[in-house]
Write a protein that holds these residues in place. Structure first.
Motif, PDB file in Angstrom:
ATOM      1  N   LEU A 143       1.043  -1.339   0.025  1.00 28.94           N
ATOM      2  CA  LEU A 143       0.072  -0.023   0.181  1.00 28.94           C
ATOM      3  C   LEU A 143       0.857   1.003   0.037  1.00 28.94           C
ATOM      4  O   LEU A 143       0.540   2.337  -0.750  1.00 28.94           O
ATOM      5  N   LEU A 144       1.804   1.267   0.619  1.00 22.72           N
ATOM      6  CA  LEU A 144       3.079   2.577   0.767  1.00 22.72           C
ATOM      7  C   LEU A 144       2.940   2.208  -0.718  1.00 22.72           C
ATOM      8  O   LEU A 144       3.565   4.210  -1.154  1.00 22.72           O
ATOM      9  N   ASN A 188       2.725   1.885  -3.676  1.00 23.19           N
ATOM     10  CA  ASN A 188       1.439   2.225  -4.263  1.00 23.19           C
ATOM     11  C   ASN A 188       1.090   3.719  -3.919  1.00 23.19           C
ATOM     12  O   ASN A 188       0.853   4.768  -5.594  1.00 23.19           O
ATOM     13  N   ALA A 189       0.902   4.127  -2.346  1.00 22.86           N
ATOM     14  CA  ALA A 189       0.647   5.648  -3.021  1.00 22.86           C
ATOM     15  C   ALA A 189       2.053   6.177  -2.761  1.00 22.86           C
ATOM     16  O   ALA A 189       1.507   6.827  -3.351  1.00 22.86           O
ATOM     17  N   VAL A 194       1.419   6.437  -7.002  1.00 29.46           N
ATOM     18  CA  VAL A 194       0.285   6.910  -7.059  1.00 29.46           C
ATOM     19  C   VAL A 194       0.943   8.396  -7.195  1.00 29.46           C
ATOM     20  O   VAL A 194       0.606   8.909  -8.439  1.00 29.46           O
ATOM     21  N   ALA A 195       1.440   8.770  -5.825  1.00 27.89           N
ATOM     22  CA  ALA A 195       1.911  10.410  -5.415  1.00 27.89           C
ATOM     23  C   ALA A 195       2.976  10.951  -6.920  1.00 27.89           C
ATOM     24  O   ALA A 195       2.678  11.888  -7.063  1.00 27.89           O
ATOM     25  N   GLY A 218       0.858  11.283 -10.083  1.00 26.94           N
ATOM     26  CA  GLY A 218      -0.112  11.872 -10.263  1.00 26.94           C
ATOM     27  C   GLY A 218       0.614  13.161  -9.909  1.00 26.94           C
ATOM     28  O   GLY A 218      -0.005  14.240 -10.836  1.00 26.94           O
ATOM     29  N   ALA A 219       1.701  13.158  -8.815  1.00 27.50           N
ATOM     30  CA  ALA A 219       2.840  14.949  -9.358  1.00 27.50           C
ATOM     31  C   ALA A 219       2.523  15.564 -11.147  1.00 27.50           C
ATOM     32  O   ALA A 219       2.087  17.083 -11.459  1.00 27.50           O
ATOM     33  N   LEU A 272       1.584  13.876 -13.590  1.00 24.97           N
ATOM     34  CA  LEU A 272       0.188  14.974 -14.797  1.00 24.97           C
ATOM     35  C   LEU A 272      -0.376  15.216 -14.673  1.00 24.97           C
ATOM     36  O   LEU A 272      -0.154  16.232 -15.313  1.00 24.97           O
ATOM     37  N   ALA A 273      -0.681  15.685 -13.333  1.00 20.47           N
ATOM     38  CA  ALA A 273      -1.706  17.319 -12.554  1.00 20.47           C
ATOM     39  C   ALA A 273      -0.014  17.943 -13.224  1.00 20.47           C
ATOM     40  O   ALA A 273      -1.429  19.076 -13.568  1.00 20.47           O
ATOM     41  N   SER A 274       0.864  18.483 -12.792  1.00 19.94           N
ATOM     42  CA  SER A 274       1.524  19.168 -13.710  1.00 19.94           C
ATOM     43  C   SER A 274       1.367  19.895 -14.881  1.00 19.94           C
ATOM     44  O   SER A 274       1.050  20.148 -15.447  1.00 19.94           O
ATOM     45  N   ARG A 324      -4.445   2.916 -10.482  1.00 16.99           N
ATOM     46  CA  ARG A 324      -4.988   5.095 -10.661  1.00 16.99           C
ATOM     47  C   ARG A 324      -3.273   4.928 -11.228  1.00 16.99           C
ATOM     48  O   ARG A 324      -2.763   5.924 -11.658  1.00 16.99           O
ATOM     49  N   ASN A 349      -2.221   6.485 -14.584  1.00 14.29           N
ATOM     50  CA  ASN A 349      -1.361   7.997 -14.471  1.00 14.29           C
ATOM     51  C   ASN A 349      -0.200   8.350 -15.588  1.00 14.29           C
ATOM     52  O   ASN A 349       0.158   8.932 -16.402  1.00 14.29           O
TER      53      ASN A 349
END
Lengths: 431, 152
Positions: free
Chosen positions: A23-24, A26-27, A30-31, A34-35, A37-39, A271, A275
């Motif tokens: 899980l860690l 994965n986090a 994703v982080a 995701g960062a 992609l968002a940028s 996710r 991304n």
């Protein structure tokens, strides 16, 4: 028993620890993705470019000013005229089409009986806007499905105009033929206002048919200076590169939304992979946009050289399925651009009424320097004077001068018409 | 039987020996060992300190694993939540299929809001299987007719 309990307890603890570590990880995945992609998306937003399907919605326009609505009203008539033409000419007119007397009479009858359809096509091509008014709040697959449904009207209209141009050129009605050619070119220009690569390629196809008809019209001769000017005025409004960039940018927005509809993409566990897929998509479109602006056929880079340590299934889908399709649209764009430049050069040469054997200096034709460049190799387009007429061409996708082999699409451009067949020879359209 | 044996044992006198001096000597030599035994349990005293530390940690391992799991879940929630917020700021709220929403609204009018919501989800799934706009418009038409028939 006590030992078994201890083993089970430690297994449970081990599993919990492993799940927690997964899980860690994965986090983190994703982080980081995701960062990035968002940028990238923020950059696109700041540049005023669409980032999702709903961004493609356009302001409503009055129906009378919308070519898509006007053509849509003529759908049944367009289909009917096409059926009649197909029953008369088993093969649709392309290239140097010579029609028999019977075929000419048959076509003339069809057009006389369906003058209303021709008027509707004219009304559509006189419009300033082409908007299918698709509901972009729908899913990607439905939007694409709706787009495909709409393409039929354009295809039918341009086939009718092409057949009519062939008839008019065969009858020597050059002015009326030019009007048909201009209508086809306007339809191509209008088509490129719509979004996504499907519509861009439809516009390319219409422009290709129109330029083929224009070449036939020009090579037949008897063209006045005003007609040359009218054709040049229309051709210079065709911005193939800008239209391609519009098609790519809108396609990018549509596919960004489409990725979310792929199987498994909605699950939270996928996710990070989604991304990464979107990042690869943005990278691919940036590369093809850059290649499109290079205009020399050079590749600005290859996919798959990134520093990603994990390749997601969505990245593979983009690399293996989408990238080849989008890249081939880049080749289609360059072919279209090469044909357009060849036609403008041919039109300018013929307008100058040069002596028979003199091959002109292209820089003296009054065209922009960029308009005489071969988009495939960055060199000047090739012009040859043949006994039958002018041959203007680009070296094509293989970047080899095949001597102006335009007929087999190895080279791209405008070739003179072959000598007309003797009267005893059957029409190429005869069954 | 037992009482008799105990009585006999009490009658026995200790054999001759060093007496009280031996007791003090034995106690003196055992003193360090006894002192160390007083500090821990006799069981732990058998193992080295590192093992004792491991055993002590092991008794908390379940709790640690559960905490780790909670932290991992919390981190995931935080990452997804913050990323969703950032994406919404860039691209706007999640897309709502207008046509599907209209049909679902019609169904909700004829039935109830929960059925309407279920219909929305069902139709969305169908849409992703390439149900065209025209067929969806047909659904809406049918529902509208049903509503008219029912006088709603």
């Amino acid at each position: 028993m006590k030992r078994l309990k201890a083993i089970l307890k430690w297994m449970a603890i081990g599993t919990a620890v492993l799940v927690a570590i997964a899980l860690l990880c994965n986090a983190y995945y994703v982080a980081t993705t995701g960062a990035k992609l968002a940028s990238r998306l923020e950059d696109l937003r700041k540049a005023g470019e669409p980032v999702q399907l709903s961004d493609l919605a356009r302001e409503p326009v009055p129906a009378e000013e919308n070519a898509a609505v006007v053509l849509g009203r003529a759908t049944d008539g367009l289909k009917q005229v096409n059926r009649e033409i197909e029953s008369l000419l088993p093969k649709y007119p392309t290239g140097p089409c010579t029609l028999t007397k019977e075929e000419q009479e048959g076509l003339a009858k069809i057009f006389a009986a369906n003058s209303q359809v021709l008027t509707q096509i004219k009304q559509a091509t006189d419009c300033k806007v082409y908007d299918w008014q698709i509901d972009y709040s729908q899913s990607h697959s439905v939007v694409i499905s709706d787009m495909i449904d709409h393409v039929g009207d354009q295809r039918a209209a341009v086939r009718i105009l092409r057949a009519r141009t062939a008839l008019l050129v065969n009858r020597g009605q050059q002015e009326e033929a030019l009007e048909n050619v201009l209508q086809m070119l306007r339809l191509a220009r209008l088509s490129n206002q719509e979004s996504c690569l499907i519509q861009y390629l439809v516009g390319c196809a219409i422009r290709g048919i129109a330029m083929d008809a224009a070449n036939q019209w020009l090579q037949m001769g008897s063209v006045s200076a005003e007609m040359h000017k009218a054709l040049e005025d229309e051709l210079k409004q065709h911005h193939v590169l800008e239209d391609f960039a519009h098609g790519l940018k809108t396609e990018r927005a549509a596919v960004l939304s489409g990725i979310d509809e792929l199987p498994g993409a909605k699950y939270w566990v996928s996710r990070g992979m989604v991304n990464e897929g979107k990042l690869r998509l943005l990278e691919m479109f940036e590369r093809i946009l850059a290649e499109g602006s290079l205009e020399s056929g050079e590749k600005s880079g290859e996919l798959g050289n990134d520093d990603s340590s994990f390749i997601s299934v969505y990245v593979i889908l983009i690399d293996k399925l989408l990238a080849p399709a989008v890249e081939s649209s880049s080749v289609a764009m360059k072919r279209n651009l090469a044909s357009l430049r060849a036609l403008r050069i041919l039109n300018a040469i013929q307008a100058q009424k040069l002596p028979a054997e003199e091959v002109p200096n292209l820089e003296g034709l009054g065209l922009e320097p960029s308009e005489i460049v071969d988009p495939f190799n960055g060199k000047t387009m090739i012009v040859k004077k043949l006994p039958e007429g002018w041959l203007v061409y680009s070296v094509g996708a293989n970047r080899i001068d095949d001597g102006g082999n335009v007929a087999t699409d190895v080279d791209v451009g405008c070739s003179p018409l072959p000598p007309p067949p003797p009267q005893s020879v059957k029409s190429p359209f005869a069954p | 039987m037992n009482e008799e044996l105990e009585t006999r044992l009490r009658e026995l006198l200790p054999a001759e020996g060093p007496g009280p001096q031996l007791r003090s000597r034995v106690l003196k030599s055992l003193q360090p060992v006894l002192a160390s035994v007083e500090k821990g349990t006799p069981q732990e005293a058998k193992y080295p300190a590192s093992y004792r530390l491991f055993r002590r940690a092991a008794s908390y391992s379940g709790l640690v694993a559960a905490l780790l799991l909670l932290v991992a879940l919390g981190t995931n929630y935080w990452v997804y939540h913050s990323l969703d917020g950032r994406m919404t700021a860039i691209a706007g709220p999640p897309r709502v299929d207008q046509q599907v929403a209209e049909v679902a609204q019609t169904i909700a009018l004829a039935t109830d809001s929960r059925t309407g919501e279920e219909a929305y989800q069902w139709l969305l799934q169908r849409r992703s299987r390439r149900v065209s706009s025209t067929s969806l418009a047909h659904y809406d038409d049918v529902f509208q007719r049903l509503l008219l028939l029912r006088g709603i």
